[in-house]
Write a protein that holds these residues in place. Sequence first.
Motif, PDB file in Angstrom:
ATOM      1  N   ASP A   1      -1.111 -12.389   3.007  1.00 22.06           N
ATOM      2  CA  ASP A   1       0.331 -12.640   3.164  1.00 22.06           C
ATOM      3  C   ASP A   1       0.592 -14.069   3.626  1.00 22.06           C
ATOM      4  OD1 ASP A   1       1.059 -10.107   2.369  1.00 22.06           O
ATOM      5  OD2 ASP A   1       1.163  -9.296   4.402  1.00 22.06           O
TER       6      ASP A   1
ATOM      7  N   THR B   1      -3.286  -9.288   5.860  1.00 25.32           N
ATOM      8  CA  THR B   1      -2.477 -10.180   6.688  1.00 25.32           C
ATOM      9  C   THR B   1      -2.729 -11.634   6.293  1.00 25.32           C
ATOM     10  OG1 THR B   1      -2.430  -8.632   8.550  1.00 25.32           O
ATOM     11  CG2 THR B   1      -1.989 -10.937   9.042  1.00 25.32           C
TER      12      THR B   1
ATOM     13  N   GLU C   1      -6.400  -4.382   6.971  1.00 23.86           N
ATOM     14  CA  GLU C   1      -5.208  -4.961   7.595  1.00 23.86           C
ATOM     15  C   GLU C   1      -5.383  -6.454   7.829  1.00 23.86           C
ATOM     16  OE1 GLU C   1      -2.077  -4.085  11.241  1.00 23.86           O
ATOM     17  OE2 GLU C   1      -4.088  -3.228  11.327  1.00 23.86           O
TER      18      GLU C   1
ATOM     19  N   LYS D   1       0.362 -13.057  14.174  1.00 18.78           N
ATOM     20  CA  LYS D   1       1.636 -12.866  13.478  1.00 18.78           C
ATOM     21  C   LYS D   1       2.766 -13.651  14.150  1.00 18.78           C
ATOM     22  CE  LYS D   1       0.532  -8.397  11.405  1.00 18.78           C
ATOM     23  NZ  LYS D   1       0.881  -6.969  11.257  1.00 18.78           N
TER      24      LYS D   1
END
Length: 348
Positions: A116, A113, A109, A82
């Motif tokens: 995204d 992720t 998750e 991230k």
Amino acid sequence: KEAPQTTGGKKKTKEEIEREIEELKREEERKIKVQNQQEIDTSGTNELLEFLVEYTITDIAANIADRINDQSTERFKLFKSKIFFFNKEGSKAITAINELINLDPKNPEYVLTKADYCFADKRLDEAEELFLKSFRIKGVKPSFEAFLKLGEILKMKQCWGDAKAVFAKAWEKKPTSSNAWFGYGMCSYRMGEYQDGEEALGQANLYDPQNPDVWGYLALCNLELPNGMVKAYQCIKEMMKLDIKNPDILEELGDKLIEKKKFELSEACYKKSIEGWNALPIETLGNRAGYIYAKLANLYHLQDKLIEAKVKYSEALKYPIDDDERERIELILSENFNVLLESPMESP
């Protein structure tokens, strides 16, 4: 037994040896205390990293991450991924998240992720596939955010019906979401369902009356509804007051208003659309400023404003336009503008 230690050839006394032993014990205790404190700090570091990454305070997060000794945990690798993403290091972010997905392909998750990341990078097909994959993972309930982003992807791909259905799922999850209602209403408009679109956009406007794009689409819907002109005018007024920046909505409104013979409003929309495009570099992909100048020239022609029309045609030639449109405009200007006394031609 070892021989007594000496200092500079002098034998140490019993008291000196005992003091040294006590100092060694205290030093060892201090080291143990520091080690325990480091373990406590490390356990709290993950929570701190999560907070920093969540709020995109990535410079501090990256500094802390580099100081963590154990960088092999999945949680750390997720944080690191991230941090890469927020620091615009897309390839490193994808590499890091792919490593985690390979370790645990059904971890929602990790899948979301990566979805995204692809969504932000406009890799629409891959993002769509990943969002749908996350929905199929057993025991996972799709979130509002996932529905909203999937709806945006389908909208950008102009899959209006599918996008509308997904936006409906989004506002079912969060009925006060202006973005979900806006997406639903926009898709309804594109499908020719103007009444449904007008009602949905009214909801979007209720939850965010400061969004000029919502006012713009409300105007478009009302222009298609019987007796909707008065409301459309009010929507355009509010849209302009909020200083709309979306040149595509403005261009479309300009086109619709010409059909309704509302030339003054159409002119205002075209000019505002050009202003929006001119705020971007002239070489911006899809820049339509040249075409809108040509449409504005046509509008002046319809009203016999020949001098203004000539000026706008000349302006159109300064922008990237296709060869057919350029040839058409050059022909008009080369014939001493006499062609403007005849019926105007439409621009694309």
